[in-house]
Design a protein around this motif. Structure first.
Motif, PDB file in Angstrom:
ATOM      1  N   VAL A 361       0.858  -1.183   0.000  1.00 55.66           N
ATOM      2  CA  VAL A 361       0.000   0.000   0.000  1.00 55.66           C
ATOM      3  C   VAL A 361       0.895   1.234   0.000  1.00 55.66           C
ATOM      4  O   VAL A 361       1.493   1.580   1.033  1.00 55.66           O
ATOM      5  N   PRO A 362       1.033   1.917  -1.138  1.00 51.39           N
ATOM      6  CA  PRO A 362       1.887   3.105  -1.192  1.00 51.39           C
ATOM      7  C   PRO A 362       1.482   4.131  -0.140  1.00 51.39           C
ATOM      8  O   PRO A 362       0.299   4.401   0.068  1.00 51.39           O
ATOM      9  N   GLY A 363       2.481   4.671   0.530  1.00 56.39           N
ATOM     10  CA  GLY A 363       2.231   5.655   1.558  1.00 56.39           C
ATOM     11  C   GLY A 363       1.924   5.083   2.923  1.00 56.39           C
ATOM     12  O   GLY A 363       1.945   5.812   3.923  1.00 56.39           O
ATOM     13  N   LEU A 364       1.645   3.784   2.970  1.00 51.76           N
ATOM     14  CA  LEU A 364       1.350   3.129   4.253  1.00 51.76           C
ATOM     15  C   LEU A 364       2.420   2.098   4.591  1.00 51.76           C
ATOM     16  O   LEU A 364       3.066   2.167   5.638  1.00 51.76           O
ATOM     17  N   GLY A 365       2.613   1.119   3.700  1.00 54.97           N
ATOM     18  CA  GLY A 365       3.610   0.088   3.964  1.00 54.97           C
ATOM     19  C   GLY A 365       3.303  -1.200   3.231  1.00 54.97           C
ATOM     20  O   GLY A 365       2.296  -1.322   2.513  1.00 54.97           O
ATOM     21  N   GLY A 366       4.193  -2.169   3.419  1.00 49.83           N
ATOM     22  CA  GLY A 366       4.023  -3.483   2.826  1.00 49.83           C
ATOM     23  C   GLY A 366       3.706  -4.512   3.895  1.00 49.83           C
ATOM     24  O   GLY A 366       4.130  -4.377   5.052  1.00 49.83           O
TER      25      GLY A 366
END
Length: 397
Positions: A361-366
């Motif tokens: 999730v870009p901006g949140l994390g993997g």
């Protein structure tokens, strides 16, 4: 004490198997150049450079061609009948001319010869003739698929080494999680965890332990740059980031034992997870559990990935997809076959896979766990065993 090396009989069994497979097609000799393939049949592990090394096998003998700097090394460790050394690369006489001498001496100048490649690879500036050019009257046939298939099916001796790797990767990851503190750099945490786990490994296993690896020796655990928002990059590079509250951390751990390894990856959260972090974590865990429950002998590798892709579609996660569900694992980082919609090879008992569907999730994390599993007649054996639930992987701050 577990057995920490492969027996001589294991290597001899491999030779018999490959000669039987090739003999069915009238192939009477084998030449291997790839470091992993050379060591697979000869027990000789080495650092690949511009200096070619070749393993030659016939029904009557086995031979190794090495540069002079590897002569004593090969004579000490290689399980072969003869070792021939050439002075240096490129030398006044090219190393491949020495290989030609061996092949002619073994009566292969007009034979069907199986090779993993038609010559040494172009690494570190190497240039040289192909086998087919050295022996124009021979029939040179690529047999890399035969070798690769043999490497897919792990014997009990090989599985024991992979299990031992997982044992020490688990310890390294335990230290890694313990040392995760706000403000500490990923490099410091990784080095400390890897060092302490390796020290424990060496003390416990004693002088019989040999990593058989020119890279990481011992146990290791780290993040490889997957810290905070950068964890959304599946193959991030280490940036020496310092941990912060709210970071999503994607980890990796393992150990080298006689050249065999395992893969353990976990998603951890620094502090109480947000509802969004918890949602994606739980979806990732569901996807991995689905994949684990799908694997069984007799089905195609693609079937496992298709089930995961179906799950992604049902939960509107297609834009968060980046890679297939997993890959085979024994002596290399990634190996065939792959848990991928395009790989229709059948899963067989003795195969070892990583199972690692990820959500990014870009901006949140993997969000990715990876577990190493061995295929059994009834399903799988979980080789890695670190906790997978969110509560166990939440780091208090």
């Amino acid at each position: 004490m577990p057995q920490l090396r492969l027996s001589d009989e294991e290597y001899l069994r491999r030779r018999r198997t490959i000669l039987e497979r090739l003999g069915e097609r009238g192939i009477t000799g084998l030449i291997a150049f790839g470091p992993n393939n050379v060591s697979y049949f000869s027990r000789f592990g080495f650092i690949a450079t511009e200096r070619p090394i070749a393993y030659i096998l016939t029904r009557d003998t086995s031979a190794l061609l090495v540069p002079r700097l590897e002569l004593e090394h090969a004579e000490t460790f290689a399980l072969v009948d003869r070792v021939t050394a050439y002075p240096e690369y490129p030398g006044e006489r090219h190393p491949m001319e020495f290989l030609k001498d061996i092949l002619v001496d073994l009566g292969l100048s007009r034979a069907k010869i199986g090779v993993d490649s038609d010559g040494y690879g172009r690494i570190y500036g190497y240039r040289g003739p192909r086998v087919s050019e050295l022996l124009p009257d021979a029939e040179v046939i690529t047999v890399v698929d035969d070798i690769e298939y043999m490497q897919m099916i792990n014997s009990e001796e090989e599985l024991a080494l992979i299990r031992e790797s997982a044992r020490w990767g688990n310890l390294a990851h335990t230290y890694l999680q313990e040392y995760c503190k706000v403000g500490v750099s990923e490099t410091e945490i990784s080095m400390r965890a890897s060092y302490e786990a390796t020290q424990a490994m060496i003390r416990t296993l004693g002088p019989e332990y040999r990593p058989m690896s020119w890279g990481r020796a011992g146990a290791h655990a780290g993040f490889r740059g997957q810290i905070g928002k950068d964890s959304a990059f599946p193959h991030a590079m280490t940036s020496n980031a310092r941990l912060k509250p709210g970071d999503v951390l994607v980890t990796g751990a393992g150990a080298s034992v006689w050249g065999y390894g395992s893969e353990l990856e976990r998603t951890m959260i620094m502090g109480e997870p947000t509802p969004e972090q918890e949602r994606y974590f739980n979806l990732m865990l569901e996807a991995q559990t689905l994949a684990l429950n799908t694997i069984k002998p007799g089905i195609p590798c693609s079937a496992v990935d298709k089930e995961v892709m179906r799950f992604f579609k049902e939960h509107n996660l297609e834009e968060n997809w980046r890679h297939h569900t997993g890959h085979a694992k024994s002596t290399l980082v990634h190996e065939a076959p792959f848990l991928d919609v395009g790989d229709h090879r059948l899963i067989e008992v003795g195969m070892v896979f990583t199972v690692e569907p990820g959500i990014y999730v870009p901006g949140l994390g993997g969000f990715r766990h990876s577990d190493t599993v061995a295929v059994t007649p009834d399903g799988i054996e979980m080789i890695t065993y670190y906790p997978r639930d969110l509560e166990s992987l939440t780091i208090p701050i």
